[in-house]
Design an enzyme around this catalytic site. Structure first.
Site, PDB file in Angstrom:
ATOM      1  N   HIS A 138       0.852  -1.190   0.000  1.00 50.31           N
ATOM      2  CA  HIS A 138       0.000   0.000   0.000  1.00 50.31           C
ATOM      3  C   HIS A 138       0.887   1.239   0.000  1.00 50.31           C
ATOM      4  CE1 HIS A 138      -4.179   1.581   1.161  1.00 50.31           C
ATOM      5  NE2 HIS A 138      -3.444   2.647   0.873  1.00 50.31           N
ATOM      6  N   LEU A 139       0.782   2.011  -1.041  1.00 48.78           N
ATOM      7  CA  LEU A 139       1.570   3.234  -1.204  1.00 48.78           C
ATOM      8  C   LEU A 139       1.388   4.170  -0.013  1.00 48.78           C
ATOM      9  CD1 LEU A 139       3.252   5.004  -3.224  1.00 48.78           C
ATOM     10  CD2 LEU A 139       1.067   5.958  -3.962  1.00 48.78           C
ATOM     11  N   HIS A 140       2.472   4.736   0.455  1.00 50.16           N
ATOM     12  CA  HIS A 140       2.414   5.742   1.520  1.00 50.16           C
ATOM     13  C   HIS A 140       3.672   6.592   1.460  1.00 50.16           C
ATOM     14  CE1 HIS A 140       4.362   2.172   3.232  1.00 50.16           C
ATOM     15  NE2 HIS A 140       5.027   3.000   4.046  1.00 50.16           N
ATOM     16  N   GLN A 141       3.486   7.876   1.719  1.00 43.88           N
ATOM     17  CA  GLN A 141       4.599   8.820   1.718  1.00 43.88           C
ATOM     18  C   GLN A 141       4.909   9.245   3.145  1.00 43.88           C
ATOM     19  OE1 GLN A 141       5.944  11.736  -1.287  1.00 43.88           O
ATOM     20  NE2 GLN A 141       4.504  13.043  -0.211  1.00 43.88           N
TER      21      GLN A 141
END
Length: 191
Positions: A149-152
């Protein structure tokens, strides 16, 4: 005389006052202790909370304070990192379960950028930080703890935040509890 074993504080047995330490059994040793009772919540939760569920898909289904969500947008949201590098370390996540930045829609990219900028402004206002580390680790090989899951990451930095703890002792000293940080950031977040 009070039986210390039966004294109960808000987090279990009450600790003996520091001045009583001289009367306790044992011989002093060369080790220093960094007491972090707030970490007990993670120990009691087990080795990998939400092992079977994606934590970034699961978090928005709950109350903001319960899952440390600071702000919600239309396509993305901001929450505190459970294992922060520094106090105020937030993550900007799309609601949609995607693994890499190139899978994000134009709307998601724009909102991730807007939320990142707002997080920087809020962190600068409430914590007086001097700079930021911002980045995405995409894929397990790149260091992503949750690689599906993409996260910055938005990590506030201070001129004085580098010390020997992380290098020598593999320890981070965090001056605020996560709930306090979430409350402070959420209260300062523009509506």
């Amino acid at each position: 005389m009070t039986d210390r074993a039966t004294d109960q504080g808000p987090y279990g047995p009450a600790a003996a006052p520091a001045e009583d330490a001289a009367h306790l059994a044992g011989v002093p040793d060369e080790f220093q202790r960094l007491w972090t009772p707030h970490r007990m919540a993670y120990i009691q939760a087990g080795p990998e909370p939400l092992r079977e569920e994606c934590p970034f898909c699961e978090a928005p289904k709950h109350e903001d304070a319960e899952r440390l969500i600071v702000a919600r947008g239309e396509t993305a949201y901001v929450l505190l990192n459970l294992f922060p590098y520094n106090s105020g370390h937030v993550l900007v996540c799309p609601y949609r379960h995607i693994a890499t930045y190139d899978q994000a829609t134009e709307e998601e990219v724009a909102e991730i950028g807007d939320l990142t900028q707002t997080a920087m402004r809020v962190l600068r206002e409430v914590s007086r930080c001097d700079g930021f580390n911002i980045g995405m680790n995409q894929g397990a090989v790149a260091g992503a703890g949750v690689d599906a899951h993409l996260h910055q990451h938005v990590v506030p930095r201070w001129t004085s935040d580098a010390n020997f703890f992380p290098i020598i002792a593999k320890t981070k000293a965090l001056p605020q509890l996560l709930g306090e940080v979430r409350h402070t950031l959420a209260a300062a977040w523009p509506r």
